[in-house]
Design a protein around this motif. Structure first.
Motif, PDB file in Angstrom:
ATOM      1  N   SER A 112       4.161  79.994  61.743  1.00 47.01           N
ATOM      2  CA  SER A 112       4.118  78.789  60.907  1.00 47.01           C
ATOM      3  C   SER A 112       3.138  77.767  61.461  1.00 47.01           C
ATOM      4  CB  SER A 112       5.521  78.177  60.797  1.00 47.01           C
ATOM      5  OG  SER A 112       6.394  79.062  60.120  1.00 47.01           O
TER       6      SER A 112
ATOM      7  N   SER B  23      -0.436  76.448  59.667  1.00 49.76           N
ATOM      8  CA  SER B  23      -0.846  75.043  59.496  1.00 49.76           C
ATOM      9  C   SER B  23      -2.253  74.827  60.036  1.00 49.76           C
ATOM     10  CB  SER B  23       0.142  74.122  60.227  1.00 49.76           C
ATOM     11  OG  SER B  23       1.415  74.167  59.627  1.00 49.76           O
ATOM     12  N   TRP B  24      -2.518  75.355  61.217  1.00 49.32           N
ATOM     13  CA  TRP B  24      -3.843  75.208  61.817  1.00 49.32           C
ATOM     14  C   TRP B  24      -4.895  75.932  60.981  1.00 49.32           C
ATOM     15  CZ3 TRP B  24      -5.693  77.495  67.152  1.00 49.32           C
ATOM     16  CH2 TRP B  24      -6.813  76.767  67.591  1.00 49.32           C
TER      17      TRP B  24
ATOM     18  N   GLU C 247      -4.939  76.469  57.776  1.00 47.31           N
ATOM     19  CA  GLU C 247      -5.268  75.700  56.570  1.00 47.31           C
ATOM     20  C   GLU C 247      -6.286  74.609  56.872  1.00 47.31           C
ATOM     21  OE1 GLU C 247      -2.928  74.999  52.964  1.00 47.31           O
ATOM     22  OE2 GLU C 247      -1.223  74.949  54.359  1.00 47.31           O
TER      23      GLU C 247
END
Length: 237
Positions: free
Chosen positions: A106, A110-111, A113
């Motif tokens: 997860s 995030s990174w 994206e």
């Protein structure tokens, strides 16, 4: 260049996974998580050593020490003993950290994206491993299904598991072929000075080197009998 985030614990499998991603032509962004594990400091050193070896484009180290607060694993709870390794064990070992890989993936998502990475590489192994449920191929297939509907940007992000069906011996061989810095990696669950040679991770690693016809370059407190016998045969004793 195409960007890839590689989850690098500092262990042999993640080291070889980084080598594979590099060989595939990806620009490497290496991610490491500290979660209160017993060998946190040694794993972090291995991570930075591997990142420097590959001249990673960027690194990210994240603390998720809530996993230690949650507990339930011999890696994060000092009251739970790291059991002696057993290459024939069928049940999930006490070193399993509940849902750890989902937490780490997860963060990587995030990174990814933000930097618009195409791939997240993780050195999960199902075929020849400790039997953790979040190291199974079906887990990553389902996670990729989630990625297809969960992102704000359509960057074609997928999780890659190049080692998932490999035996440890084949992982060692692939690492040697790619000149992966196996001497910089650290796999032991218990010790930060010399590897214990007793835990599941040490046994699986040494078995892999033995079956690959190679010698593990990291220091050990002691070797299991099968590896001692192997070294004696190599020396012609």
């Amino acid at each position: 260049m195409r960007k890839a985030i590689v989850l690098v614990s500092g262990g042999m499998d993640s080291c070889v996974t980084a080598a594979i991603a590099k060989d595939m032509g990806y620009e490497l962004y290496l991610l490491h998580t500290n979660y209160g594990q017993r060998t946190e400091n040694r794993e972090l050193k291995a991570f930075y050593d591997i990142a420097n070896y590959y001249d990673a484009k960027d690194t990210l180290v994240v603390s998720i020490d809530y996993l230690k607060k949650i507990g339930g694993s011999a890696l994060t709870d000092e009251k739970i003993e790291v059991e002696k390794g057993d290459l024939n064990r069928k049940e999930i070992p006490k070193t399993y950290v509940p849902f750890r890989n989902a937490n780490i993936l997860s963060i990587a998502t995030s990174w990814a994206e933000v930097i618009e990475a195409e791939r997240i590489f993780i050195g999960a192994v199902e075929e020849d491993s400790s039997g953790y449920p979040d190291c199974r191929k079906i887990f990553y297939d389902k996670f990729n299904d989630l990625l297809s509907v969960a992102l704000a940007k359509d960057i074609g992000l997928r999780v890659e598991t190049p080692l998932i069906n490999m035996k440890k011996k084949d992982i060692v061989k692939r690492g040697v072929e790619l000149n992966a810095p196996l001497h910089l990696s650290w796999s032991c669950y218990k010790s930060e000075d010399k590897a214990c040679g007793e835990c599941d991770s040490c046994l699986l690693r040494l078995k892999g080197f033995m079956e690959a016809g190679e010698v593990d370059p990291i220091p050990y407190e002691k070797f299991p009998e099968f590896y001692e016998t192997y070294l004696k045969k190599r020396r012609g004793v």
